[in-house]
Design an enzyme around this catalytic site. Structure first.
Site, short mmCIF file in Angstrom:
data_model
loop_
_atom_site.label_atom_id
_atom_site.label_comp_id
_atom_site.label_asym_id
_atom_site.label_seq_id
_atom_site.Cartn_x
_atom_site.Cartn_y
_atom_site.Cartn_z
N LEU A 61 0.78 -1.08 -0.05
CA LEU A 61 0.12 0.03 -0.14
C LEU A 61 0.93 1.20 -0.06
CD1 LEU A 61 -2.93 -0.77 2.62
CD2 LEU A 61 -3.14 -0.97 0.18
N ASP A 62 0.38 2.33 -0.59
CA ASP A 62 1.17 3.39 -0.53
C ASP A 62 1.35 4.05 0.94
OD1 ASP A 62 1.61 3.31 -3.37
OD2 ASP A 62 -0.18 4.92 -3.67
N LYS A 63 2.44 4.64 1.07
CA LYS A 63 2.53 5.31 2.32
C LYS A 63 1.37 5.99 2.69
CE LYS A 63 5.42 8.52 5.04
NZ LYS A 63 6.67 9.67 5.01
N HIS A 170 -0.06 3.61 -8.55
CA HIS A 170 -0.79 4.69 -8.24
C HIS A 170 -2.10 4.44 -9.17
CE1 HIS A 170 2.79 7.01 -6.73
NE2 HIS A 170 2.31 6.03 -5.80
#
Length: 255
Positions: A61-63, A170
């Protein structure tokens, strides 16, 4: 007892002999990265310390994204889950708060140029052509905010439930920006004016994107699994302020 609007830190959601699922708060890295050298806390190490054994990330997961993060507890389970993610045979669900009023339903079919991950893709050959990317979404609710911005006295927002059919970097953020409905709080692909409005109005500096559900095959038993994660505190409270919180699907128990 933790309630839906009290989840503002890493929380254990599900564990058995092969897998463990946590709620990752926004702003926490999954693992150590040269991009954020100043960070000292990571979901991998925190989960390992929480359960007292090594964990293998099944995905990322993105930060900036909060929500459900799945780990394997052995190498065989890790390989099986990794294959499910790479083959897109599991179902991922996200919630996002975006600018504007979206259509009731949409299928975003727009190829995306490859974006290199400096941590995981350092030695990977970059594709030169755009890669196929498909994101399905449903509009759960729409609301407005009586705060002037630019030439508009009132701002419109939509709460979306999304299922990415492919796994480009993204992807959801880029796809929603591409249809002129960027996610609130997205500093890379979003609308800075609306981002500043929410920062001033709510005081939360976060991306309003959360991973809320995973449907997959258990790597050892072969049984279908559904694991859900409730929304983080600040996300839920912002939806409440917009009168959108009642549209959030109730999380069910792991199956």
């Amino acid at each position: 007892m933790q309630t839906q609007c009290q989840l503002d830190a890493l929380q254990l959601i599900y564990q058995d002999e092969s897998i463990v699922a946590i709620h990752k708060p926004a702003g926490l890295l999954v693992h150590r990265s040269p991009i954020d050298k100043h960070e000292t806390q990571f979901a991998v190490q925190m989960t390992r310390d929480l359960i007292g054994q090594a964990v293998f990330p099944a995905h990322r997961l993105d930060k900036a994204t909060s929500g459900l993060l799945l780990f394997a507890l052995d190498s065989d389970s890790a390989r099986d889950l990794g294959r499910q993610f790479s083959d897109h045979t599991l179902r991922k669900t996200y919630l996002a708060l975006c600018r504007g009023w979206t259509q009731e339903y949409g299928m975003i079919n727009k190829p995306l140029l490859y974006k290199k991950d400096k941590y995981g893709d350092r030695n990977k050959q970059e594709p030169s052509e755009p890669q196929a990317a498909l994101t399905e979404y449903n509009t759960l609710a729409q609301g407005s905010l009586n705060i002037p911005l630019g030439k508009f006295p009132q701002q419109r927002y939509s709460l979306l439930q999304l299922q990415p059919q492919t796994g480009r970097k993204h992807q959801i953020r880029r796809h929603l920006n591409g249809i002129s409905h960027p996610i609130i709080g997205d500093v890379s692909y979003g609308d800075r004016h609306h981002n500043h409005l929410f920062n001033d109005w709510r005081g939360y500096h976060r991306l309003y994107l959360a991973a809320t559900s995973l449907e997959f095959t258990h790597p050892q038993s072969g049984q279908p699994m559904i694991i859900n994660a409730p929304l983080q505190n600040d996300f839920h409270q912002t939806l409440s302020a917009l009168n959108l919180a009642s549209a959030v699907p109730e999380p069910s128990q792991p199956q």
